[in-house]
Design a protein around this motif. Structure first.
Motif, PDB file in Angstrom:
ATOM      1  N   LEU A  19       1.658 -31.880  67.737  1.00 17.43           N
ATOM      2  CA  LEU A  19       3.105 -31.796  67.973  1.00 17.43           C
ATOM      3  C   LEU A  19       3.877 -31.957  66.672  1.00 17.43           C
ATOM      4  N   PHE A  20       3.502 -32.937  65.864  1.00 12.45           N
ATOM      5  CA  PHE A  20       4.235 -33.172  64.623  1.00 12.45           C
ATOM      6  C   PHE A  20       4.047 -32.016  63.641  1.00 12.45           C
ATOM      7  N   ALA A  21       2.873 -31.418  63.623  1.00 10.83           N
ATOM      8  CA  ALA A  21       2.649 -30.246  62.761  1.00 10.83           C
ATOM      9  C   ALA A  21       3.512 -29.074  63.236  1.00 10.83           C
ATOM     10  N   LEU A  22       3.557 -28.849  64.545  1.00 12.92           N
ATOM     11  CA  LEU A  22       4.392 -27.764  65.079  1.00 12.92           C
ATOM     12  C   LEU A  22       5.872 -28.013  64.814  1.00 12.92           C
ATOM     13  N   MET A  23       6.295 -29.272  64.873  1.00  6.07           N
ATOM     14  CA  MET A  23       7.703 -29.599  64.620  1.00  6.07           C
ATOM     15  C   MET A  23       8.100 -29.334  63.168  1.00  6.07           C
ATOM     16  N   GLN A  30      11.520 -25.225  70.988  1.00  7.12           N
ATOM     17  CA  GLN A  30      10.785 -23.960  71.097  1.00  7.12           C
ATOM     18  C   GLN A  30       9.286 -24.159  71.274  1.00  7.12           C
ATOM     19  N   ILE A  31       8.821 -25.380  71.155  1.00  6.72           N
ATOM     20  CA  ILE A  31       7.382 -25.659  71.260  1.00  6.72           C
ATOM     21  C   ILE A  31       6.987 -25.708  72.726  1.00  6.72           C
ATOM     22  N   THR A  32       5.976 -24.926  73.077  1.00  3.97           N
ATOM     23  CA  THR A  32       5.498 -24.903  74.467  1.00  3.97           C
ATOM     24  C   THR A  32       4.254 -25.785  74.609  1.00  3.97           C
ATOM     25  N   ILE A  33       4.000 -26.174  75.836  1.00  6.70           N
ATOM     26  CA  ILE A  33       2.786 -26.951  76.123  1.00  6.70           C
ATOM     27  C   ILE A  33       1.559 -26.122  75.763  1.00  6.70           C
ATOM     28  N   LEU A  36       0.978 -26.214  72.102  1.00 11.39           N
ATOM     29  CA  LEU A  36       0.638 -27.584  71.737  1.00 11.39           C
ATOM     30  C   LEU A  36      -0.829 -27.882  72.029  1.00 11.39           C
ATOM     31  N   VAL A  37      -1.300 -27.545  73.232  1.00 12.57           N
ATOM     32  CA  VAL A  37      -2.700 -27.844  73.570  1.00 12.57           C
ATOM     33  C   VAL A  37      -3.658 -26.965  72.768  1.00 12.57           C
ATOM     34  N   LYS A  38      -3.217 -25.752  72.470  1.00 15.57           N
ATOM     35  CA  LYS A  38      -4.048 -24.870  71.641  1.00 15.57           C
ATOM     36  C   LYS A  38      -4.202 -25.471  70.242  1.00 15.57           C
ATOM     37  N   ARG A  39      -3.089 -25.924  69.659  1.00 17.51           N
ATOM     38  CA  ARG A  39      -3.122 -26.527  68.323  1.00 17.51           C
ATOM     39  C   ARG A  39      -3.960 -27.816  68.321  1.00 17.51           C
ATOM     40  N   TYR A  51       0.050 -37.086  79.944  1.00 20.77           N
ATOM     41  CA  TYR A  51       1.503 -37.006  79.848  1.00 20.77           C
ATOM     42  C   TYR A  51       2.067 -36.167  80.981  1.00 20.77           C
ATOM     43  N   GLU A  52       3.333 -36.381  81.270  1.00 22.11           N
ATOM     44  CA  GLU A  52       4.025 -35.532  82.233  1.00 22.11           C
ATOM     45  C   GLU A  52       4.742 -34.394  81.513  1.00 22.11           C
ATOM     46  N   ARG A  53       5.214 -34.676  80.296  1.00 18.85           N
ATOM     47  CA  ARG A  53       5.970 -33.693  79.514  1.00 18.85           C
ATOM     48  C   ARG A  53       5.758 -34.004  78.031  1.00 18.85           C
ATOM     49  N   LYS A  54       6.147 -33.092  77.170  1.00 17.18           N
ATOM     50  CA  LYS A  54       5.865 -33.276  75.747  1.00 17.18           C
ATOM     51  C   LYS A  54       6.642 -34.437  75.131  1.00 17.18           C
ATOM     52  N   GLU A  55       7.801 -34.797  75.694  1.00 23.55           N
ATOM     53  CA  GLU A  55       8.571 -35.941  75.197  1.00 23.55           C
ATOM     54  C   GLU A  55       7.760 -37.232  75.258  1.00 23.55           C
ATOM     55  N   ASP A  56       6.869 -37.297  76.251  1.00 25.45           N
ATOM     56  CA  ASP A  56       6.046 -38.503  76.417  1.00 25.45           C
ATOM     57  C   ASP A  56       5.162 -38.767  75.202  1.00 25.45           C
ATOM     58  N   ILE A  57       4.783 -37.723  74.498  1.00 23.47           N
ATOM     59  CA  ILE A  57       3.976 -37.906  73.290  1.00 23.47           C
ATOM     60  C   ILE A  57       4.753 -38.754  72.295  1.00 23.47           C
ATOM     61  N   ILE A  58       6.020 -38.458  72.140  1.00 25.26           N
ATOM     62  CA  ILE A  58       6.861 -39.203  71.199  1.00 25.26           C
ATOM     63  C   ILE A  58       7.082 -40.626  71.686  1.00 25.26           C
ATOM     64  N   TYR A  59       7.331 -40.792  72.992  1.00 23.31           N
ATOM     65  CA  TYR A  59       7.544 -42.145  73.528  1.00 23.31           C
ATOM     66  C   TYR A  59       6.300 -43.016  73.358  1.00 23.31           C
ATOM     67  N   PHE A  60       5.133 -42.454  73.659  1.00 23.98           N
ATOM     68  CA  PHE A  60       3.894 -43.216  73.484  1.00 23.98           C
ATOM     69  C   PHE A  60       3.647 -43.534  72.018  1.00 23.98           C
ATOM     70  N   TYR A  61       4.010 -42.611  71.145  1.00 28.11           N
ATOM     71  CA  TYR A  61       3.840 -42.847  69.712  1.00 28.11           C
ATOM     72  C   TYR A  61       4.725 -44.004  69.251  1.00 28.11           C
ATOM     73  N   PHE A  62       5.971 -44.042  69.735  1.00 25.04           N
ATOM     74  CA  PHE A  62       6.856 -45.162  69.416  1.00 25.04           C
ATOM     75  C   PHE A  62       6.278 -46.479  69.919  1.00 25.04           C
ATOM     76  N   GLU A  63       5.736 -46.475  71.121  1.00 26.20           N
ATOM     77  CA  GLU A  63       5.133 -47.701  71.654  1.00 26.20           C
ATOM     78  C   GLU A  63       3.995 -48.175  70.767  1.00 26.20           C
ATOM     79  N   LYS A  64       3.193 -47.253  70.309  1.00 24.72           N
ATOM     80  CA  LYS A  64       2.087 -47.592  69.410  1.00 24.72           C
ATOM     81  C   LYS A  64       2.613 -48.178  68.099  1.00 24.72           C
ATOM     82  N   LEU A  65       3.664 -47.567  67.553  1.00 27.69           N
ATOM     83  CA  LEU A  65       4.249 -48.086  66.315  1.00 27.69           C
ATOM     84  C   LEU A  65       4.808 -49.497  66.515  1.00 27.69           C
ATOM     85  N   CYS A  66       5.459 -49.722  67.632  1.00 30.96           N
ATOM     86  CA  CYS A  66       6.040 -51.045  67.889  1.00 30.96           C
ATOM     87  C   CYS A  66       4.961 -52.105  68.099  1.00 30.96           C
ATOM     88  N   ARG A  67       3.851 -51.734  68.734  1.00 30.00           N
ATOM     89  CA  ARG A  67       2.721 -52.677  68.855  1.00 30.00           C
ATOM     90  C   ARG A  67       2.165 -53.006  67.474  1.00 30.00           C
TER      91      ARG A  67
END
Length: 190
Positions: A19-23, A30-33, A36-39, A51-67
């Motif tokens: 996701l971060f590389a595509l961004m 414009q990034i599709t699921i 994303l899964v292909k990459r 995940y339910e949606r691609k935004e969840d990747i970012i939310y989980f990443y923030f949680e990891k950073l905060c831990r």
């Protein structure tokens, strides 16, 4: 960590990196699921298991950073603005590529809410005095502190995080201490 958990974490990391590389290449919207899964070289099924949606990747990443942030720094026996600022800005500076990437992709809301949610939990955990940690007023202090620091971090992001974290923390601390009477050796004055 068992094999299943390890594989799950590995898949999460691959999707974060993809996701971060595509961004970097195109706008987040414009990034599709599918791409994303292909990459990431994972199946759509794996994506939807995690995940339910691609935004969840970012939310989980923030949680990891905060831990990670919580585990790096010791508890505080007194609130030292200079120390808190130095640690806070140094930590987020190490993740500046991610923060600037979110800003570049107009994901400032995700950036703000991801950090604010984590920062409040970090602040609560870092308080060393058990009695203070159980006080209902801690919520106010955590909101006040986290809100101030996230806004200062956001300001730094807006200007490209060009100052090194030590310089920025010193400037911030100096400014805050000119307007707020420092509390010595405790969180509250008698």
């Amino acid at each position: 960590m068992n094999g299943h958990q390890k594989q799950k974490e590995q898949s999460r990391q691959m999707m974060e990196e993809a996701l971060f590389a595509l961004m970097k290449e195109k706008n987040y919207g414009q990034i599709t699921i599918s791409e994303l899964v292909k990459r990431a070289d994972v199946s759509r099924r794996t994506f939807y298991r995690l995940y339910e949606r691609k935004e969840d990747i970012i939310y989980f990443y923030f949680e990891k950073l905060c831990r990670d942030y919580s585990s790096r720094y010791e508890t505080l026996n007194s609130y030292d603005v200079e120390k808190v600022a130095a640690e806070y800005f140094l930590f987020w500076y190490q993740h500046r590529t991610f923060l600037l990437l979110l800003h570049k992709n107009n994901l400032d809301d995700m950036l703000y809410y991801g950090i604010i949610r984590g920062s409040m939990e970090v602040m609560k955990k870092r308080i060393g005095d058990e009695k203070l940690r159980k006080m209902p007023e801690l919520e106010y202090f955590a909101d006040y502190s986290a809100g101030g620091f996230i806004n200062l971090l956001y300001r730094w992001i807006l200007f490209g995080m060009k100052e090194n974290p030590e310089e920025y923390a010193a400037s911030v601390s100096h400014a805050i201490l000119q307007f707020v009477r420092p509390v010595r050796n405790s969180y509250a004055q008698s």
